[in-house]
Structure formats: structure tokens, C-alpha cells
Design an enzyme around this catalytic site. Sequence first.
Site, PDB file in Angstrom:
ATOM      1  N   GLU A 264       0.838  -1.214   0.000  1.00 46.64           N
ATOM      2  CA  GLU A 264       0.000   0.000   0.000  1.00 46.64           C
ATOM      3  C   GLU A 264       0.865   1.254   0.000  1.00 46.64           C
ATOM      4  OE1 GLU A 264      -3.110  -0.179  -0.649  1.00 46.64           O
ATOM      5  OE2 GLU A 264      -3.062  -2.347  -0.467  1.00 46.64           O
ATOM      6  N   TRP A 267       1.852   1.803  -3.472  1.00 45.41           N
ATOM      7  CA  TRP A 267       0.793   2.456  -4.289  1.00 45.41           C
ATOM      8  C   TRP A 267       0.902   3.977  -4.151  1.00 45.41           C
ATOM      9  CZ3 TRP A 267      -2.342   1.205  -8.124  1.00 45.41           C
ATOM     10  CH2 TRP A 267      -2.722  -0.126  -8.301  1.00 45.41           C
ATOM     11  N   TRP A 296     -21.750  12.057 -18.951  1.00 46.18           N
ATOM     12  CA  TRP A 296     -22.154  11.866 -17.552  1.00 46.18           C
ATOM     13  C   TRP A 296     -23.593  12.311 -17.354  1.00 46.18           C
ATOM     14  CZ3 TRP A 296     -18.681   8.999 -15.278  1.00 46.18           C
ATOM     15  CH2 TRP A 296     -17.331   9.107 -15.633  1.00 46.18           C
ATOM     16  N   ASN A 331     -10.396   2.112   3.286  1.00 45.59           N
ATOM     17  CA  ASN A 331     -10.029   1.996   1.865  1.00 45.59           C
ATOM     18  C   ASN A 331     -11.046   1.207   1.041  1.00 45.59           C
ATOM     19  OD1 ASN A 331      -8.167   2.247  -0.438  1.00 45.59           O
ATOM     20  ND2 ASN A 331      -7.988   0.030  -0.183  1.00 45.59           N
ATOM     21  N   TRP A 349     -16.406  11.524 -12.130  1.00 46.51           N
ATOM     22  CA  TRP A 349     -15.528  11.185 -11.003  1.00 46.51           C
ATOM     23  C   TRP A 349     -14.918  12.420 -10.355  1.00 46.51           C
ATOM     24  CZ3 TRP A 349     -10.326  12.526 -11.676  1.00 46.51           C
ATOM     25  CH2 TRP A 349      -9.922  12.813 -12.989  1.00 46.51           C
ATOM     26  N   TRP A 372      -9.535   7.734  -7.375  1.00 44.76           N
ATOM     27  CA  TRP A 372     -10.751   8.044  -8.150  1.00 44.76           C
ATOM     28  C   TRP A 372     -10.605   7.594  -9.595  1.00 44.76           C
ATOM     29  CZ3 TRP A 372     -15.630   9.026  -7.043  1.00 44.76           C
ATOM     30  CH2 TRP A 372     -15.932   9.349  -5.721  1.00 44.76           C
TER      31      TRP A 372
END
Length: 469
Positions: A264, A267, A296, A331, A349, A372
Site C-alpha cells: 500500500e 501504491w 455523464w 479503503n 468522477w 478516483w
Amino acid sequence: MIDNHALHAACLAINARVLVVFIATPKQWHEHDMAPCQEEFIYASLQQLKRELAQKGIPLYYHECDNFADSVDWIIHYCIRQEVAVLFYNRQYELNERRRDEQVEQRLSGCVRCQHFDDSLLLPPGSVNTSSGKTYKVYTPFRNAFIRRLTISNVSCYPAPKQRGNSLLMCDSSEAYESITRNLPADFPIGEQAALQRLRIFCRGKAQDYLILRDLPAITGTSSLSPYLAIGTLSPRQCFNYLRAEHPGVLKECDSGPFSWLNELIWREFYRNLIIAYPMLCKRQPFIAWTNKICWRNNAYLFQAWKEGKTGYPIVDSAMRQLNSTAWMHNRLRMITANFLVKDLLIDWRAGERYFMSKLLDGDFASNNGGWQWAASTGTDAVPYFRMFNPINQGKKFDPYGIFTRKWLPELANVPNHAIHQPHDWAKKHNLVLDYPLPIVDHQESRRQTIAVFKAAKSAGSEENKKEH
Ligand SMILES: Cc1cc2nc3c(=O)[nH]c(=O)nc-3n(C[C@H](O)[C@H](O)[C@H](O)COP(=O)(O)OP(=O)(O)OC[C@H]3O[C@@H](n4cnc5c(N)ncnc54)[C@H](O)[C@@H]3O)c2cc1C
């Protein structure tokens, strides 16, 4: 104060005065949606740091500017006024921040030497690239190369600065700045010692079971260190070194809890490397160009229901209420709620990204944007566009007994475990009416529409590509 690269280098190199300067740009922070609680967290942490530095005889000078342009002017004049010999600073990687630092270096060149450091990362950005020198776009090969590099790198932590003369009186070094602690969540005590204590306890205990517990929001199975990492109270090197001290084999034990926690942290590094290599990410652009063609729905009523935790999907609603009440979200739930907003509600988003930023204590541009874009299928190495989480199944899988869900949705207190993620079906069977919204969209219908909308955008994008070539 511990393991701060710029501070350490300054104290080591300079025999004379070391001044610590923090320039806040609250107006700009607000324009970029910084959560009020994060702003207060920064102020309160600064006050603590100022006290600790004063004990070492190092003054912390606080200054406020409206924007980065003013902050550039101010630091130049400050350096000249104070006859600064060397300016040591820790880099920030967002586009405006990088431009600001470049300007400072340019304008000071010839009169003040500038030395910058990659303090907020485990390894300097760009040090883990593909064999052709490019930035990795896919996470797993990046992670593998990163681990190889980590094995041979020195990522030890620097100690706190040594005493430099007498302790300072608190009031003589800084302009006054208020610390309002109205919005500070109780779960995150201020300061380095509190963060280190949390890190120590986590590495000694929960890290071992992280792989099993990390996806269950009803259990505190993750470290809850993100707010400290986000504002630099804690460094990722401290995280790695504490972890390695407790689990010396961490780099080799790929299916262990400690390794998956390190994963993590990597990341986090990956997303930072990406925003540096692809500045468009800092300009609200998707990584995958054709996703700009998505039509959208952006329905304001649906967006409001999502924000308030009133979608009728218990796992989504409990997560959003956790965010609104505690300024933090687990998370797994960030993944579920982001996926729901984009794929079930067909809302851009970027609206969700901004909402998260405006609420999170750990708001961090690179990680938030990366998360996102991953969930929205607009990012590099993102979830494929046709993959949608089913919010009912996600609830059943990750909160099977409804412990987390009931905590945030007291109106479902009497719904039994087996029905907690479809409470209205259960209520109907028992002729009951719940004081809880009906699902605002039908998941299967949304799935059909969303896949069609994404497909259309993809083919419009490839048509455009063909024309251009
Ligand atoms: C849509 C979305 C938005 C997100 N926004 C943010 C954000 O604004 N700030 C933020 O710090 N994290 C963000 N994350 C990543 C992640 O959710 C949080 O870092 C994590 O929940 C923090 O809890 P923890 O400290 O207990 O993490 P742990 O599980 O203990 O992990 C340790 C540390 O690793 C880092 N980390 C963990 N997961 C990720 C990840 N997926 N991506 C990048 N870094 C990670 C964090 O610094 C974290 O503190 C987001 C994820 C998603 C899906």
C-alpha cells in the site's frame, strides 16, 4: 522533526543559525478543496512542531500568503533580509507546487544556494523506471522493480536535530497564528510522537494480520496513519523501517500481512510518480483520453443523496456517513463509494474527487486522484470500465454481519444480519416500513446504461483518433 530531510541537511551543514519557515496559503488551499479539518490539523501540528523545535533552539517562522505567486516573492525577500546562505527545502510534486519551487530557485540563483530533497517518498521519484527509462504505467511491474530497488537502497531515517543553543521563548519567532480545533476528529491525536506510537503498535501487532483484516471496515485492521503521512508528520521511511525492524523478512514474504501493508505504501509512491510524469493529471484530466467523451448524467439529486449517505444501499450510506462524521473512510469503502458514484449514478468522477478532498483529514492529491481514476476506469492500470461493484454483494462480503453498517445507520438496528444489505426486501416480507430510503437507482439497470455509455465514449474516442491519424 525526526527524519525530515531538509531540516536534517540544514542542521548538519550549517554551523550558524537555522531558521525553519512554513508558508501557508489558506486561500489557495480552499480553492483546491482542502478540508477544514485538515487545515486545522496542519495548524495544530505546526504549533506542536514549533514547541519541539524551540526546545532545540530552532525557531519556526510561520507566514501566510494568498497564493503561490505571493509566496515566491515573500521567500525571496525573506532570504535576502535574513542573509540566508542556503535554502533547504522538501519538494512537493503537484504541478503548481513544482512551478513555484522552480521560480524560487531561478530567482535566487546567484545569491542563495538552493538544495531540495525528496522527503515525502521512500525512493526519489524517477528512480524506479522501465528499462527504457520511462515511468511505469502499470502497478505490478512498478512494485516489483521498486522492491528490487528498495533491497539495495539506503532508506534509513535521520534523527531529530541536535540541540542548537538555548531553548527559545515561544513567542519570539513567529507571527501569531491561531489554532482553532473545532473540526479536529478525536481519533487522530496531534503530533509526531502520537503518530510514531500508532506506527509502533501497528507494526508490532496488526501488520501481521493485515492481509486478512484490511478489507473489513468493522475491524480496525489498517494503520490509520494516512493523515500523518499526508501532511508529513510521519515519513514513509519511518513506516518502512519500523515495519522491517518488526518483520525482517518483509521484502521476501510476498503473501504476508507486512508485505501487503508495504504494498500500500508503494501504491502511494506509484501515484506520486504518475503525477510528476503526467502533469495533465494535476489539471483534472483523465489518464485515458477517450473517457473525456463520457456523457455523464450528473444528476444533482443523486449526487446529494450520495453525499449525505441516503442512497438506499447500506454499505454506501454507512461509508459516506463515516466520512462525514469522522473525516476518514476505510479503503475498501472508498473503492465502493467511488465506484457507486461513477458507475451506478453516472456522475463525473471529478465531482466525487473534490467531495472527498473537502472532507478527508488525509486528503492527498496524488492518492485521491489515483484512487478516483482507478475506480472510474479513467486512470492508468484502472479497473476495466465494464467492471462494476455490486453494492449489495460488496456489503455482504465485507460487512457480513452488518456491524459497521448498523454503527452508522441506526435506523437499521433491528434488521437481522442476513438482510442488512437488502433491508427493504426483509421489511416487506414482515409488513414493516423502514425509516430508510429505497435504493435511488436499480443496480442492474445502471449497469446496463453505464456499460453502454462507456462503450459509446470509447468508440467516439477511437473514431476521433482515426481521423487525427
Ligand atoms: C477513491 C479513493 C480516494 C482516496 N483518497 C486518498 C487520499 O486523499 N489520501 C490518502 O492518503 N489516501 C487515499 N486513498 C487511499 C487509501 O484509501 C487510504 O490511504 C487509506 O484508506 C488510509 O488508511 P490507513 O492509513 O489505515 O491505510 P493502511 O492500509 O494502513 O495503509 C498504509 C498507508 O499506505 C498508503 N495507502 C494505503 N492505500 C493506498 C492506496 N490505495 N493508494 C495510495 N496510498 C495508499 C496511505 O498513506 C496509508 O496511510 C484513496 C483511495 C481511494 C480508492
